[in-house]
Design a protein around this motif. Structure first.
Motif, PDB file in Angstrom:
ATOM      1  N   PRO A 105      -2.131  11.302  -2.368  1.00 45.94           N
ATOM      2  CA  PRO A 105      -3.011  12.089  -1.497  1.00 45.94           C
ATOM      3  C   PRO A 105      -4.361  11.273  -1.370  1.00 45.94           C
ATOM      4  O   PRO A 105      -5.148  11.139  -0.487  1.00 45.94           O
ATOM      5  CB  PRO A 105      -3.240  13.276  -1.975  1.00 45.94           C
ATOM      6  CG  PRO A 105      -2.457  13.290  -3.181  1.00 45.94           C
ATOM      7  CD  PRO A 105      -1.859  12.281  -3.362  1.00 45.94           C
ATOM      8  N   ARG A 106      -4.638  10.292  -2.390  1.00 46.68           N
ATOM      9  CA  ARG A 106      -5.717   9.562  -2.484  1.00 46.68           C
ATOM     10  C   ARG A 106      -5.675   8.184  -1.615  1.00 46.68           C
ATOM     11  O   ARG A 106      -4.737   7.556  -1.921  1.00 46.68           O
ATOM     12  CB  ARG A 106      -6.414   9.100  -3.858  1.00 46.68           C
ATOM     13  CG  ARG A 106      -6.482  10.366  -4.939  1.00 46.68           C
ATOM     14  CD  ARG A 106      -6.324  10.156  -6.268  1.00 46.68           C
ATOM     15  NE  ARG A 106      -4.975   9.508  -6.824  1.00 46.68           N
ATOM     16  CZ  ARG A 106      -4.704   9.121  -7.960  1.00 46.68           C
ATOM     17  NH1 ARG A 106      -5.728   9.062  -8.788  1.00 46.68           N
ATOM     18  NH2 ARG A 106      -3.404   8.613  -8.014  1.00 46.68           N
ATOM     19  N   LYS A 108      -6.793   5.422  -1.516  1.00 43.36           N
ATOM     20  CA  LYS A 108      -6.970   3.992  -1.857  1.00 43.36           C
ATOM     21  C   LYS A 108      -5.818   3.799  -2.831  1.00 43.36           C
ATOM     22  O   LYS A 108      -4.870   2.838  -2.675  1.00 43.36           O
ATOM     23  CB  LYS A 108      -8.124   3.817  -3.199  1.00 43.36           C
ATOM     24  CG  LYS A 108      -7.996   2.537  -3.917  1.00 43.36           C
ATOM     25  CD  LYS A 108      -9.555   2.732  -4.806  1.00 43.36           C
ATOM     26  CE  LYS A 108      -9.587   1.518  -5.692  1.00 43.36           C
ATOM     27  NZ  LYS A 108      -8.581   1.115  -6.704  1.00 43.36           N
ATOM     28  N   GLU A 109      -5.279   4.796  -3.638  1.00 43.65           N
ATOM     29  CA  GLU A 109      -4.070   4.489  -4.351  1.00 43.65           C
ATOM     30  C   GLU A 109      -2.670   4.554  -3.442  1.00 43.65           C
ATOM     31  O   GLU A 109      -1.814   3.636  -3.635  1.00 43.65           O
ATOM     32  CB  GLU A 109      -3.595   5.793  -5.231  1.00 43.65           C
ATOM     33  CG  GLU A 109      -4.494   5.733  -6.649  1.00 43.65           C
ATOM     34  CD  GLU A 109      -5.939   6.012  -6.356  1.00 43.65           C
ATOM     35  OE1 GLU A 109      -6.602   6.456  -5.328  1.00 43.65           O
ATOM     36  OE2 GLU A 109      -6.708   5.811  -7.210  1.00 43.65           O
ATOM     37  N   ARG A 110      -2.897   5.309  -1.952  1.00 45.00           N
ATOM     38  CA  ARG A 110      -1.622   5.307  -1.388  1.00 45.00           C
ATOM     39  C   ARG A 110      -1.581   3.910  -0.695  1.00 45.00           C
ATOM     40  O   ARG A 110      -0.390   3.182  -0.516  1.00 45.00           O
ATOM     41  CB  ARG A 110      -2.069   6.375  -0.306  1.00 45.00           C
ATOM     42  CG  ARG A 110      -0.683   6.468   0.850  1.00 45.00           C
ATOM     43  CD  ARG A 110      -0.934   7.742   1.521  1.00 45.00           C
ATOM     44  NE  ARG A 110      -1.875   7.769   2.564  1.00 45.00           N
ATOM     45  CZ  ARG A 110      -3.072   8.369   2.762  1.00 45.00           C
ATOM     46  NH1 ARG A 110      -3.199   9.364   1.624  1.00 45.00           N
ATOM     47  NH2 ARG A 110      -3.895   8.134   3.354  1.00 45.00           N
ATOM     48  N   LEU A 111      -2.759   3.297  -0.293  1.00 51.19           N
ATOM     49  CA  LEU A 111      -2.481   1.862   0.186  1.00 51.19           C
ATOM     50  C   LEU A 111      -2.055   0.870  -0.660  1.00 51.19           C
ATOM     51  O   LEU A 111      -1.597  -0.015  -0.316  1.00 51.19           O
ATOM     52  CB  LEU A 111      -4.028   1.462   1.007  1.00 51.19           C
ATOM     53  CG  LEU A 111      -4.417   2.358   2.147  1.00 51.19           C
ATOM     54  CD1 LEU A 111      -5.579   2.081   2.488  1.00 51.19           C
ATOM     55  CD2 LEU A 111      -3.390   2.104   3.270  1.00 51.19           C
ATOM     56  N   GLU A 112      -2.685   1.152  -1.964  1.00 57.11           N
ATOM     57  CA  GLU A 112      -2.232   0.152  -3.066  1.00 57.11           C
ATOM     58  C   GLU A 112      -0.880   0.175  -3.105  1.00 57.11           C
ATOM     59  O   GLU A 112      -0.210  -0.799  -3.594  1.00 57.11           O
ATOM     60  CB  GLU A 112      -2.930   0.479  -4.409  1.00 57.11           C
ATOM     61  CG  GLU A 112      -4.571   0.182  -4.390  1.00 57.11           C
ATOM     62  CD  GLU A 112      -5.129   0.688  -5.548  1.00 57.11           C
ATOM     63  OE1 GLU A 112      -6.334   0.164  -5.919  1.00 57.11           O
ATOM     64  OE2 GLU A 112      -4.704   1.482  -6.450  1.00 57.11           O
ATOM     65  N   ASP A 113      -0.101   1.337  -3.573  1.00 58.11           N
ATOM     66  CA  ASP A 113       1.139   1.592  -3.581  1.00 58.11           C
ATOM     67  C   ASP A 113       1.939   0.866  -2.489  1.00 58.11           C
ATOM     68  O   ASP A 113       3.080   0.215  -2.729  1.00 58.11           O
ATOM     69  CB  ASP A 113       1.590   3.058  -3.840  1.00 58.11           C
ATOM     70  CG  ASP A 113       1.012   3.554  -5.211  1.00 58.11           C
ATOM     71  OD1 ASP A 113       0.598   2.694  -5.736  1.00 58.11           O
ATOM     72  OD2 ASP A 113       0.775   4.933  -5.419  1.00 58.11           O
ATOM     73  N   PHE A 114       1.522   1.255  -1.232  1.00 61.39           N
ATOM     74  CA  PHE A 114       2.140   0.692  -0.070  1.00 61.39           C
ATOM     75  C   PHE A 114       2.158  -0.926  -0.030  1.00 61.39           C
ATOM     76  O   PHE A 114       3.187  -1.621  -0.129  1.00 61.39           O
ATOM     77  CB  PHE A 114       1.585   1.135   1.206  1.00 61.39           C
ATOM     78  CG  PHE A 114       2.357   0.859   2.423  1.00 61.39           C
ATOM     79  CD1 PHE A 114       3.341   1.503   3.060  1.00 61.39           C
ATOM     80  CD2 PHE A 114       1.906  -0.208   3.243  1.00 61.39           C
ATOM     81  CE1 PHE A 114       4.029   1.175   4.115  1.00 61.39           C
ATOM     82  CE2 PHE A 114       2.702  -0.835   4.440  1.00 61.39           C
ATOM     83  CZ  PHE A 114       3.646   0.066   4.645  1.00 61.39           C
ATOM     84  N   PRO A 156      10.039  15.243  -0.419  1.00 61.16           N
ATOM     85  CA  PRO A 156       8.503  15.633   0.403  1.00 61.16           C
ATOM     86  C   PRO A 156       7.599  14.609  -0.371  1.00 61.16           C
ATOM     87  O   PRO A 156       7.547  14.653  -1.653  1.00 61.16           O
ATOM     88  CB  PRO A 156       8.297  16.971   0.309  1.00 61.16           C
ATOM     89  CG  PRO A 156       9.636  17.473   0.068  1.00 61.16           C
ATOM     90  CD  PRO A 156      10.706  16.627  -0.792  1.00 61.16           C
ATOM     91  N   GLY A 157       6.649  14.183   0.277  1.00 57.47           N
ATOM     92  CA  GLY A 157       5.497  13.201  -0.331  1.00 57.47           C
ATOM     93  C   GLY A 157       6.078  11.757  -0.905  1.00 57.47           C
ATOM     94  O   GLY A 157       5.250  11.118  -1.362  1.00 57.47           O
ATOM     95  N   GLU A 158       7.168  11.454  -0.265  1.00 54.05           N
ATOM     96  CA  GLU A 158       7.478  10.114  -0.389  1.00 54.05           C
ATOM     97  C   GLU A 158       7.661   9.482   1.108  1.00 54.05           C
ATOM     98  O   GLU A 158       7.891   9.991   2.023  1.00 54.05           O
ATOM     99  CB  GLU A 158       8.914   9.989  -1.112  1.00 54.05           C
ATOM    100  CG  GLU A 158       8.821  10.277  -2.505  1.00 54.05           C
ATOM    101  CD  GLU A 158      10.257  10.073  -3.092  1.00 54.05           C
ATOM    102  OE1 GLU A 158      10.264   9.534  -4.246  1.00 54.05           O
ATOM    103  OE2 GLU A 158      11.221  10.288  -2.494  1.00 54.05           O
ATOM    104  N   ARG A 159       7.654   8.183   1.114  1.00 54.75           N
ATOM    105  CA  ARG A 159       7.633   7.634   2.327  1.00 54.75           C
ATOM    106  C   ARG A 159       8.600   6.140   2.359  1.00 54.75           C
ATOM    107  O   ARG A 159       8.508   5.662   1.238  1.00 54.75           O
ATOM    108  CB  ARG A 159       6.424   6.804   2.684  1.00 54.75           C
ATOM    109  CG  ARG A 159       5.973   6.116   4.212  1.00 54.75           C
ATOM    110  CD  ARG A 159       5.869   7.289   5.391  1.00 54.75           C
ATOM    111  NE  ARG A 159       6.334   6.508   6.437  1.00 54.75           N
ATOM    112  CZ  ARG A 159       5.240   6.163   7.282  1.00 54.75           C
ATOM    113  NH1 ARG A 159       4.132   6.111   7.062  1.00 54.75           N
ATOM    114  NH2 ARG A 159       5.508   5.746   8.332  1.00 54.75           N
ATOM    115  N   ILE A 160       9.520   5.993   3.514  1.00 50.33           N
ATOM    116  CA  ILE A 160      10.302   4.883   3.314  1.00 50.33           C
ATOM    117  C   ILE A 160       9.575   3.836   3.800  1.00 50.33           C
ATOM    118  O   ILE A 160       9.325   3.773   5.134  1.00 50.33           O
ATOM    119  CB  ILE A 160      11.639   5.007   3.973  1.00 50.33           C
ATOM    120  CG1 ILE A 160      12.290   6.268   3.623  1.00 50.33           C
ATOM    121  CG2 ILE A 160      12.483   3.594   3.899  1.00 50.33           C
ATOM    122  CD1 ILE A 160      13.635   6.556   4.604  1.00 50.33           C
ATOM    123  N   VAL A 161       9.315   2.713   3.082  1.00 48.11           N
ATOM    124  CA  VAL A 161       8.472   1.547   3.351  1.00 48.11           C
ATOM    125  C   VAL A 161       9.067   0.659   4.223  1.00 48.11           C
ATOM    126  O   VAL A 161       8.748   0.003   5.428  1.00 48.11           O
ATOM    127  CB  VAL A 161       7.899   0.698   2.367  1.00 48.11           C
ATOM    128  CG1 VAL A 161       7.106  -0.584   2.686  1.00 48.11           C
ATOM    129  CG2 VAL A 161       7.102   1.672   1.420  1.00 48.11           C
TER     130      VAL A 161
END
Ligand code: FMN
Length: 198
Positions: A105-106, A108-114, A156-161
């Protein structure tokens, strides 16, 4: 495995996305070795945010059925030949890797993980290239469809990159030329005068 032992530079500039595979199977051990090496990708705070769903070998048939049902919902009304033709882009790769990240949900972390997952994917593609295995990173819209996600076990809360197809090929596609550094680089401070005039 066809050990090519390319230099890093050779792998980076020589790799091309393969969109026409020849149907030759990919060895599961090769694919898992590629993954075991690719996880050395940079990732912030060593979160190793990714998880991967792999299909290679016998489970490919089940995946083909899922891809058919998802992308050609009216397949039952079509001839076998027509379905086979439309499915070729899915049935000819020898292996699939779906890369999944948590959607923190944060921002910064979401973009870093992506971003870390993207580095992992590039690593996989370069390592595969070194083994003589082609690949293509694909982001079709159906990756976000609830039924497809459910069939893949995406929570839920996961995304397929991305869906990364791996396989062997007969023809090396010609790459599109890239812009050179003189087109995309600004030397720090060089435009100072222009800014002053604004
Ligand atoms: C994030 C991302 C998504 C992509 N999605 C698709 C796709 O859905 N279908 C496809 O055919 N290629 C896809 N590609 C592959 C690009 O078409 C390919 O990388 C581009 O044409 C450059 O070719 P090259 O990889 O051979 O240098 C994708 C690439 C990236 C990085």
């Amino acid at each position: 495995m066809n050990e090519q032992a390319l230099t890093v530079r050779e792998a980076i500039i020589g790799r091309r996305s393969i969109k026409k595979f020849n149907g030759q199977p990919v060895d599961r051990a090769d694919l898992l070795q590629i993954i075991d090496d690719a996880v050395w990708a940079p990732n912030h705070q060593n979160r190793e945010p990714w998880r991967l769903v792999v299909a290679c070998g016998k489970e490919l048939f089940q995946l083909h059925d899922l891809l058919r049902n998802t992308t050609i919902p009216d397949w039952r009304t079509l001839s076998e030949e027509e379905v086979e033709k439309r499915m070729q882009k899915f049935t000819t790769p020898g292996g699939y890797v779906f890369v999944i990240v948590p959607e923190d949900p944060r921002q910064k972390e979401r973009l870093e993980d992506f971003a870390a997952a993207c580095a992992l994917i590039q690593n996989m593609m370069l390592l595969a290239w070194d083994y003589g295995i082609g690949s293509c990173w694909k982001t079709p819209e159906f990756l976000d469809k609830p039924d497809f996600r459910k069939a893949l076990g995406v929570k839920p809360g996961e995304r397929i990159v991305g869906m990364v197809q791996f396989g062997y090929f007969d023809e090396l596609p010609k790459g599109k030329d890239r812009k050179k550094s003189d087109e995309i680089v600004t030397i720090f401070g060089e435009n100072e005068e222009e800014h002053k005039e604004e």
